[in-house]
Design an enzyme around this catalytic site. Structure first.
Site, PDB file in Angstrom:
ATOM      1  N   CYS A  58      -1.529  -0.365   1.117  1.00 49.67           N
ATOM      2  CA  CYS A  58      -0.714  -0.884   2.222  1.00 49.67           C
ATOM      3  C   CYS A  58      -0.833  -2.397   2.374  1.00 49.67           C
ATOM      4  CB  CYS A  58      -1.057  -0.269   3.583  1.00 49.67           C
ATOM      5  SG  CYS A  58      -0.909   1.518   3.604  1.00 49.67           S
ATOM      6  N   GLY A 100       2.365  -1.309  -1.759  1.00 52.87           N
ATOM      7  CA  GLY A 100       2.848  -0.001  -1.326  1.00 52.87           C
ATOM      8  C   GLY A 100       4.351   0.073  -1.374  1.00 52.87           C
ATOM      9  N   ASP A 145      -7.089  -4.508 -20.327  1.00 50.29           N
ATOM     10  CA  ASP A 145      -6.565  -3.920 -19.082  1.00 50.29           C
ATOM     11  C   ASP A 145      -7.579  -4.180 -17.971  1.00 50.29           C
ATOM     12  OD1 ASP A 145      -4.835  -2.664 -17.395  1.00 50.29           O
ATOM     13  OD2 ASP A 145      -4.821  -0.753 -18.433  1.00 50.29           O
ATOM     14  N   TYR A 170      -7.501  -5.754  -9.372  1.00 47.40           N
ATOM     15  CA  TYR A 170      -6.228  -5.071  -9.606  1.00 47.40           C
ATOM     16  C   TYR A 170      -5.176  -5.244  -8.506  1.00 47.40           C
ATOM     17  CZ  TYR A 170      -2.865  -1.255  -9.995  1.00 47.40           C
ATOM     18  OH  TYR A 170      -1.708  -0.538 -10.063  1.00 47.40           O
ATOM     19  N   ASN A 178      -4.024  -1.048   7.260  1.00 50.53           N
ATOM     20  CA  ASN A 178      -4.371  -1.029   5.838  1.00 50.53           C
ATOM     21  C   ASN A 178      -5.832  -0.593   5.750  1.00 50.53           C
ATOM     22  OD1 ASN A 178      -4.979  -3.664   3.363  1.00 50.53           O
ATOM     23  ND2 ASN A 178      -4.830  -1.473   3.096  1.00 50.53           N
ATOM     24  N   GLY A 179      -6.067   0.543   5.095  1.00 49.57           N
ATOM     25  CA  GLY A 179      -7.446   1.018   4.956  1.00 49.57           C
ATOM     26  C   GLY A 179      -7.498   2.522   5.084  1.00 49.57           C
TER      27      GLY A 179
END
Ligand code: SF4
Length: 491
Positions: free
Chosen positions: A9, A35, A370, A267, A124-125
């Site tokens: 989020c 998101g 990656d 990421y 967010n969380g």
């Protein structure tokens, strides 16, 4: 989705700007990588709130933005709801579900009315005590309309004994356990809060006209021409109202050692964002350089898995002096493919989203960089595609350690059993991925690249040390207690 780790989020809020709603729209666009399941904007004219949420990307929910900028006539015809959102105070949210299913009732901001007026909440969380709290409230007759963990916060705010507290919001936040960066929109103000561990990012900026902005990542400031001021501190509440910005703490500063999610750096966050005091792209390049030192190999070309492996691959190439090239290109236009996640179809999906540049890999010894490997099936699909394109040798390099434990703080990893590195040694991982060699960044190497002291980061998905104890079973669908017989439009 090609990726098997999902963002958790993104938040955006702005106070006192005549274009608050439009800027929130642009801010959310820049946070779209956090998101894509739903999006929403809540705004206030100073007296009452209006909120619009929907399923899908920001562009889809708000119909390409055209509607908020064109004349009322077009606006009304195209998407009438948005004209109600032309207010000077606004918050917005993009969602990937980490608690509760992907459904319209769980989209945010979540609007509620209680004895003190209206409030819209964006989160967010992941609250690890959400089930316990909800059970408690339901036992006393509370009714919930969503299956996410955020709605419990509105119930806590509305509880009469909390309302009468001198600082109801601080009091409520002290009941929450887990990861939370939160925005609250009240009729006359925005309040922004970050959990005492500062797990998810949250930062403050200012526009040229002096209006304050709060958002998950600084890339949203760039999108609207605002300047970064500072992060919201762990355990801090920021209040934005007509008097400006004020701050208070709901835990005594310095009493809790932070546990910032270092995966944000590896990421989730966008390369042009600065989080936890450091630019994301520069941090990832550092990881790549360190990876080349830890796992050198003789090869012809270094290629990234785009987009999140790109910065680390640049660093690996710099350090190893092996040429960098784009051996795979990502299609940004595929979107969801609506296929069942069977193995064959998953591989086709990988091909659709990541196309190989044959000329770069054919007959070459390649290093593939990656950012991380979760289940491994997606990575193996990419490796097979590279082999089919003629790669002579494939050496997998990963810029974080093997992921062995799930995340309970707002990242949707699969179960422990589904993680590639769970109960597999390096030789078995190499065989599974069908590569010639595999090298993961060490945890010490990862932490040595970070700007803050080692103990200021959460590293639970690598070593299982959960800084906030997980006493109860935490499950994404724990609040999905009944089958919902609803038809919803999805993207
Ligand atoms: S467990 Fe991993 S993904 Fe989750 S907060 Fe900790 S570092 Fe981040």
């Amino acid at each position: 989705m090609v990726s098997d780790k999902k963002e958790s989020c993104g938040l955006f809020g702005i106070f006192g700007d005549v274009e608050a709603v439009q800027k929130t729209y642009f801010g959310l666009h820049s946070l779209q990588h956090r998101g894509q399941e739903s999006a929403g904007i809540a705004s206030s004219d100073g007296e009452s709130l209006q909120c619009y949420t929907g399923m899908g990307t920001v562009r889809r929910v708000f119909r390409a933005g055209r509607d908020i900028f064109e004349e009322p006539q077009t606006q009304k015809r195209a998407f009438g709801t948005l004209e109600k959102l032309s207010n000077p105070i606004a918050i917005g949210h993009v969602r990937y579900s980490t608690t509760g299913a992907s459904r319209a009732a769980n989209s945010q901001p979540l609007l509620a009315e209680y004895s003190r007026g209206q409030v819209a909440v964006a989160h967010n969380g992941n609250l690890i005590n959400a089930t316990l709290l909800r059970d408690e409230y339901e036992a006393y007759g509370s009714i919930f309309k969503s299956t996410g963990d955020t709605e419990i916060i509105t119930h806590l705010l509305a509880k009469p004994t909390h309302v009468s507290n001198p600082d109801p919001l601080a009091h409520v936040l002290n009941h929450l356990q887990g990861a939370y960066s939160l925005l609250f929109l009240f009729a006359d103000r925005i309040e922004a809060a970050r959990d005492p561990y500062g797990i998810r990012p949250l930062c403050i900026g200012q526009t040229e006209r002096g209006c304050y902005v709060v958002t998950s990542e600084t890339c949203a400031f760039d999108a609207i021409g605002a300047k970064f001021i500072r992060e919201v501190e762990p355990g801090e509440i920021i209040r934005l109202d007509k008097t400006g910005l004020s701050s208070r703490f709901f835990v005594t500063p310095g009493t809790v050692t932070p546990a910032h999610c270092i995966f944000e750096h590896i990421y989730f966050a966008k390369q042009n964002s600065t989080i936890f005091g450091e630019n994301v792209h520069e941090f990832r390049k550092k990881l790549g350089r360190r990876l080349a030192v830890e796992h050198p190999i003789d090869a012809d070309v270094v290629i990234p898995v785009p987009d999140s492996g790109t910065s680390a691959a640049v660093g690996y190439a710099e350090q190893s002096k092996i040429p960098f090239d784009m051996g795979m290109v990502r299609s940004h236009y595929v979107g969801r493919t609506f296929i069942s996640p069977g193995q064959k179809l998953r591989e086709l999906e990988v091909k659709l989203k990541l196309a190989v540049v044959n000329e770069v890999v054919d007959g070459k010894r390649i290093v593939v960089v990656d950012d991380s490997i979760v289940r491994g099936t997606t990575t193996r699909g990419k490796i097979r595609t590279l082999r089919q394109a003629g790669a002579k040798q494939i050496h997998m390099r990963v810029s974080c350690p093997p992921i062995r434990f799930p995340c309970f703080y707002g990242v949707d990893f699969p179960t422990k059993e589904e993680l590639l590195a769970n109960n597999r040694n390096l030789k078995q991982i190499k065989e599974f991925l069908e590569v010639d060699s595999v090298g993961y960044m060490s945890l010490e190497g990862l932490l040595s690249c970070a700007a803050l002291p080692e103990d200021h980061y959460c590293t639970a998905c690598w070593n299982g040390r959960y800084r906030i104890p997980i006493d109860i079973a935490v499950n994404k669908f724990a609040l999905e207690r009944y089958q919902m017989h609803m038809f919803e439009e999805v993207e």
